[in-house]
Scaffold this motif. Structure first.
Motif, PDB file in Angstrom:
ATOM      1  N   THR A 108       0.848  -1.197   0.000  1.00 12.15           N
ATOM      2  CA  THR A 108       0.000   0.000   0.000  1.00 12.15           C
ATOM      3  C   THR A 108       0.883   1.247   0.000  1.00 12.15           C
ATOM      4  OG1 THR A 108      -0.065   0.133   2.421  1.00 12.15           O
ATOM      5  CG2 THR A 108      -1.759  -1.228   1.331  1.00 12.15           C
ATOM      6  N   LYS A 109       0.325   2.344  -0.469  1.00  9.13           N
ATOM      7  CA  LYS A 109       1.066   3.608  -0.502  1.00  9.13           C
ATOM      8  C   LYS A 109       1.471   4.030   0.909  1.00  9.13           C
ATOM      9  CE  LYS A 109      -1.077   5.413  -4.713  1.00  9.13           C
ATOM     10  NZ  LYS A 109      -1.920   6.492  -5.310  1.00  9.13           N
ATOM     11  N   GLU A 110       0.586   3.743   1.876  1.00  8.81           N
ATOM     12  CA  GLU A 110       0.873   4.130   3.254  1.00  8.81           C
ATOM     13  C   GLU A 110       2.104   3.410   3.789  1.00  8.81           C
ATOM     14  OE1 GLU A 110      -3.119   5.163   2.163  1.00  8.81           O
ATOM     15  OE2 GLU A 110      -2.080   3.213   2.099  1.00  8.81           O
ATOM     16  N   ARG A 111       2.177   2.104   3.525  1.00  8.78           N
ATOM     17  CA  ARG A 111       3.325   1.333   4.032  1.00  8.78           C
ATOM     18  C   ARG A 111       4.614   1.704   3.303  1.00  8.78           C
ATOM     19  NH1 ARG A 111       2.561  -3.591   7.799  1.00  8.78           N
ATOM     20  NH2 ARG A 111       0.511  -3.047   8.597  1.00  8.78           N
ATOM     21  N   ILE A 112       4.501   1.978   2.018  1.00  5.24           N
ATOM     22  CA  ILE A 112       5.688   2.401   1.267  1.00  5.24           C
ATOM     23  C   ILE A 112       6.205   3.733   1.807  1.00  5.24           C
ATOM     24  CG2 ILE A 112       6.498   3.220  -0.987  1.00  5.24           C
ATOM     25  CD1 ILE A 112       4.659   1.128  -2.277  1.00  5.24           C
ATOM     26  N   LYS A 113       5.299   4.655   2.082  1.00  4.64           N
ATOM     27  CA  LYS A 113       5.693   5.951   2.628  1.00  4.64           C
ATOM     28  C   LYS A 113       6.339   5.791   4.002  1.00  4.64           C
ATOM     29  CE  LYS A 113       3.857  10.519   3.831  1.00  4.64           C
ATOM     30  NZ  LYS A 113       2.625  11.381   3.886  1.00  4.64           N
ATOM     31  N   GLU A 114       5.738   4.943   4.837  1.00  7.32           N
ATOM     32  CA  GLU A 114       6.248   4.747   6.192  1.00  7.32           C
ATOM     33  C   GLU A 114       7.631   4.105   6.176  1.00  7.32           C
ATOM     34  OE1 GLU A 114       4.563   2.940  10.444  1.00  7.32           O
ATOM     35  OE2 GLU A 114       3.382   2.757   8.596  1.00  7.32           O
ATOM     36  N   ALA A 115       7.878   3.245   5.195  1.00 12.01           N
ATOM     37  CA  ALA A 115       9.145   2.502   5.136  1.00 12.01           C
ATOM     38  C   ALA A 115      10.124   3.109   4.130  1.00 12.01           C
ATOM     39  CB  ALA A 115       8.869   1.042   4.782  1.00 12.01           C
ATOM     40  N   LYS A 116       9.926   4.364   3.754  1.00  9.96           N
ATOM     41  CA  LYS A 116      10.707   4.992   2.689  1.00  9.96           C
ATOM     42  C   LYS A 116      12.210   4.853   2.910  1.00  9.96           C
ATOM     43  CE  LYS A 116      11.228   9.408   0.204  1.00  9.96           C
ATOM     44  NZ  LYS A 116      12.676   9.567   0.405  1.00  9.96           N
ATOM     45  N   PHE A 117      12.684   5.221   4.086  1.00  9.12           N
ATOM     46  CA  PHE A 117      14.127   5.146   4.348  1.00  9.12           C
ATOM     47  C   PHE A 117      14.626   3.705   4.291  1.00  9.12           C
ATOM     48  CE2 PHE A 117      17.645   4.499   7.389  1.00  9.12           C
ATOM     49  CZ  PHE A 117      18.598   5.316   6.799  1.00  9.12           C
ATOM     50  N   ALA A 118      13.881   2.796   4.903  1.00  7.32           N
ATOM     51  CA  ALA A 118      14.281   1.386   4.913  1.00  7.32           C
ATOM     52  C   ALA A 118      14.364   0.830   3.494  1.00  7.32           C
ATOM     53  CB  ALA A 118      13.299   0.557   5.746  1.00  7.32           C
ATOM     54  N   ILE A 119      13.376   1.181   2.671  1.00  2.00           N
ATOM     55  CA  ILE A 119      13.360   0.713   1.279  1.00  2.00           C
ATOM     56  C   ILE A 119      14.585   1.235   0.527  1.00  2.00           C
ATOM     57  CG2 ILE A 119      12.139   0.921  -0.926  1.00  2.00           C
ATOM     58  CD1 ILE A 119       9.516   1.044   0.780  1.00  2.00           C
ATOM     59  N   GLU A 120      14.892   2.514   0.717  1.00  5.10           N
ATOM     60  CA  GLU A 120      16.055   3.112   0.050  1.00  5.10           C
ATOM     61  C   GLU A 120      17.347   2.422   0.469  1.00  5.10           C
ATOM     62  OE1 GLU A 120      15.660   7.162   1.191  1.00  5.10           O
ATOM     63  OE2 GLU A 120      14.255   7.676  -0.428  1.00  5.10           O
ATOM     64  N   GLU A 121      17.432   2.065   1.740  1.00  4.31           N
ATOM     65  CA  GLU A 121      18.640   1.400   2.247  1.00  4.31           C
ATOM     66  C   GLU A 121      18.767  -0.023   1.696  1.00  4.31           C
ATOM     67  OE1 GLU A 121      21.266   2.688   4.800  1.00  4.31           O
ATOM     68  OE2 GLU A 121      20.524   4.006   3.218  1.00  4.31           O
ATOM     69  N   ILE A 122      17.664  -0.729   1.623  1.00  6.94           N
ATOM     70  CA  ILE A 122      17.692  -2.079   1.042  1.00  6.94           C
ATOM     71  C   ILE A 122      18.181  -2.014  -0.409  1.00  6.94           C
ATOM     72  CG2 ILE A 122      16.294  -4.053   0.313  1.00  6.94           C
ATOM     73  CD1 ILE A 122      16.695  -3.928   3.336  1.00  6.94           C
ATOM     74  N   ILE A 123      17.641  -1.064  -1.164  1.00  2.00           N
ATOM     75  CA  ILE A 123      18.034  -0.917  -2.566  1.00  2.00           C
ATOM     76  C   ILE A 123      19.496  -0.483  -2.678  1.00  2.00           C
ATOM     77  CG2 ILE A 123      17.623   0.444  -4.661  1.00  2.00           C
ATOM     78  CD1 ILE A 123      14.637   0.528  -3.833  1.00  2.00           C
ATOM     79  N   ARG A 124      19.928   0.398  -1.783  1.00  2.00           N
ATOM     80  CA  ARG A 124      21.313   0.891  -1.811  1.00  2.00           C
ATOM     81  C   ARG A 124      22.323  -0.232  -1.618  1.00  2.00           C
ATOM     82  NH1 ARG A 124      25.145   3.404   1.740  1.00  2.00           N
ATOM     83  NH2 ARG A 124      23.855   3.075   3.578  1.00  2.00           N
ATOM     84  N   HIS A 125      21.896  -1.271  -0.904  1.00  2.00           N
ATOM     85  CA  HIS A 125      22.805  -2.386  -0.610  1.00  2.00           C
ATOM     86  C   HIS A 125      22.553  -3.612  -1.494  1.00  2.00           C
ATOM     87  CE1 HIS A 125      24.830  -0.530   2.737  1.00  2.00           C
ATOM     88  NE2 HIS A 125      23.700  -0.294   3.392  1.00  2.00           N
ATOM     89  N   TYR A 126      21.933  -3.409  -2.648  1.00  2.00           N
ATOM     90  CA  TYR A 126      21.715  -4.532  -3.563  1.00  2.00           C
ATOM     91  C   TYR A 126      23.024  -5.221  -3.949  1.00  2.00           C
ATOM     92  CZ  TYR A 126      16.711  -3.898  -4.770  1.00  2.00           C
ATOM     93  OH  TYR A 126      15.332  -3.861  -4.753  1.00  2.00           O
ATOM     94  N   ASP A 127      24.137  -4.515  -3.861  1.00  2.00           N
ATOM     95  CA  ASP A 127      25.433  -5.104  -4.232  1.00  2.00           C
ATOM     96  C   ASP A 127      25.778  -6.316  -3.367  1.00  2.00           C
ATOM     97  OD1 ASP A 127      25.761  -2.927  -2.176  1.00  2.00           O
ATOM     98  OD2 ASP A 127      27.785  -3.771  -2.112  1.00  2.00           O
ATOM     99  N   ILE A 128      25.212  -6.393  -2.145  1.00  2.00           N
ATOM    100  CA  ILE A 128      25.485  -7.548  -1.276  1.00  2.00           C
ATOM    101  C   ILE A 128      24.889  -8.808  -1.890  1.00  2.00           C
ATOM    102  CG2 ILE A 128      25.051  -8.563   1.006  1.00  2.00           C
ATOM    103  CD1 ILE A 128      25.065  -5.707   2.140  1.00  2.00           C
ATOM    104  N   GLU A 129      23.680  -8.679  -2.413  1.00  2.00           N
ATOM    105  CA  GLU A 129      23.048  -9.821  -3.087  1.00  2.00           C
ATOM    106  C   GLU A 129      23.759 -10.135  -4.402  1.00  2.00           C
ATOM    107  OE1 GLU A 129      20.676 -11.795  -6.039  1.00  2.00           O
ATOM    108  OE2 GLU A 129      20.890  -9.608  -6.038  1.00  2.00           O
ATOM    109  N   GLU A 130      24.175  -9.112  -5.118  1.00  2.00           N
ATOM    110  CA  GLU A 130      24.876  -9.331  -6.382  1.00  2.00           C
ATOM    111  C   GLU A 130      26.189 -10.069  -6.159  1.00  2.00           C
ATOM    112  OE1 GLU A 130      25.264  -5.427  -7.958  1.00  2.00           O
ATOM    113  OE2 GLU A 130      23.120  -5.210  -8.407  1.00  2.00           O
ATOM    114  N   GLN A 131      26.911  -9.699  -5.093  1.00  2.00           N
ATOM    115  CA  GLN A 131      28.172 -10.377  -4.795  1.00  2.00           C
ATOM    116  C   GLN A 131      27.922 -11.837  -4.450  1.00  2.00           C
ATOM    117  OE1 GLN A 131      30.611  -8.521  -1.782  1.00  2.00           O
ATOM    118  NE2 GLN A 131      32.254 -10.033  -2.016  1.00  2.00           N
ATOM    119  N   TYR A 132      26.854 -12.090  -3.705  1.00  2.00           N
ATOM    120  CA  TYR A 132      26.517 -13.471  -3.365  1.00  2.00           C
ATOM    121  C   TYR A 132      26.272 -14.285  -4.633  1.00  2.00           C
ATOM    122  CZ  TYR A 132      23.888 -17.475  -1.573  1.00  2.00           C
ATOM    123  OH  TYR A 132      23.454 -18.744  -1.303  1.00  2.00           O
TER     124      TYR A 132
END
Length: 363
Positions: free
Chosen positions: A163-187
């Motif tokens: 939902t838009k509400e949950r995405i808004k509430e988790a905005k920072f967390a979502i950005e951080e997960i995406i920022r660290h995609y390189d961890i999954e790529e390295q795996y």
């Protein structure tokens, strides 16, 4: 229930006291004891372990191997019923009984580096003793348990459907997960290049899954073997990093209390590598520090994905609980990454000391 289960082992329930035991969150566990005897009774959570027969088969296969190759090792396997069965099944509930190891204890948190050292040494010893074991004989007890690419895909799907509400509430967390995609790529690169060897690993290396000697605190053995299955060493090392390094666990709301204890990192490396140094190849050793990033990131991904899905997997006690857990793990991850150069220095110093000790012994 107790009478029927214990009766299957030839035990008279009236001669024993029964009380809840341990701090595990998955299975239900009791201590069954009298003045002369003591056992651990456990009901397997079949919502998590959907094929408990696989657990029994894995443990029995490993036990037979260790009985032949390391008969003195303390391997705490379930005892058989009077009919020779591994489980007692009542109304589709699976129960089993273990011997109680006298003069042993377990702890829930790492308070001192030496506790981390003894735990890491026991988990390393367990994998080392099974390095020649045919890992293909084991069956997965939880499918895709530490499959990081799958967890990231689940996060992406949750993000699309949230939902838009949950995405808004988790905005920072979502950005951080995406920022660290390189961890999954390295795996992915590590697995595709066969840089990691498939081994017998525990997969759940929290400190409470090690038995310690009551008087000395020395490690005796690893327990809770339900998640023992084929995997990579980074799962065990990473889970120790995730759960030992900070005194504040994943439930802590005050992130200022999350701090990386360098002496505990050193203890984990020292204990684990005392056992596994001859077993791990050169390439695997280069991923020791990465192991912490791997496990901390994966747990953060899982918490945030569950929050975006409406909290359908992890039990929550208040609104936003999974978001707090996810942010907690993101904070731990970022503080862990900040320490990477220090970790490299610590490992270098430990290796230099080990080489110096070896030369002293030879001379």
């Amino acid at each position: 229930m107790f009478q029927e289960v214990l009766g299957a082992y030839g035990l008279n329930v009236e001669k024993f006291k029964i009380e809840p035991f341990g701090s595990g969150l998955i299975n239900h566990t009791w201590k069954v004891y009298s003045e002369e005897l003591a056992y651990i009774l456990q009901e397997v959570n079949t919502e998590v372990f959907r094929q408990p027969q696989n657990i029994a088969q894995n443990i029995e296969t490993i036990k037979k191997y260790l009985d032949q190759t390391a008969p003195k090792y303390l391997f705490v396997a379930p005892i058989s019923t009077t009919d020779g069965n591994d489980f007692v099944v009542i109304d589709d509930h699976f129960y089993r009984v273990f011997p109680f190891v006298e003069n042993s204890c377990s702890i829930d948190f790492v308070h001192r580096p030496e506790q981390a050292y003894h735990a890491a040494k026991q988990f390393g010893k367990f994998t080392r003793m099974l390095c020649a074991f045919n890992v293909k004989k084991l069956k997965p007890t939880i499918e895709d348990f530490h499959n990081l690419p799958l967890r990231v895909e689940q996060f992406k799907t949750a993000l699309e459907q949230a939902t838009k509400e949950r995405i808004k509430e988790a905005k920072f967390a979502i950005e951080e997960i995406i920022r660290h995609y390189d961890i999954e790529e390295q795996y992915g690169h590590m697995v595709d290049s066969s840089a990691l060897n498939l081994r017998v690993v525990h997969h759940d290396t929290k400190i409470s899954n090690v038995l310690l000697q009551v008087d000395t605190g020395v490690g005796l053995c690893v327990i809770d073997l339900d998640t023992v299955m084929p995997g990579y060493f980074i799962s065990d090392v990473g889970d120790m990093m995730r759960t030992y390094l900070s005194e504040a666990n994943e439930e802590e709301k005050d992130f200022s209390k999350i701090a990386i204890r360098e002496d505990v990192f050193a203890a984990i490396h020292k204990g684990y590598m005392e056992e596994m140094d001859p077993v791990l190849n050169f390439t695997e050793k280069q991923f020791f520090i990465y192991a912490g990033k791997f496990m901390i990131y994966m747990q953060a991904v899982r918490f945030i994905a569950d929050f975006l899905n409406g909290d359908t997997y992890y039990k929550t006690n208040y609104a936003g609980h999974n978001l707090v857990r996810g942010l907690n793990q993101i904070d731990l991850l970022n503080k862990y990454i900040e320490k990477q150069s220090r970790f490299e220095e610590i490992i270098k110093k430990i290796n230099q000391d080990r080489m110096s000790d070896s030369k002293t012994i030879l001379n």
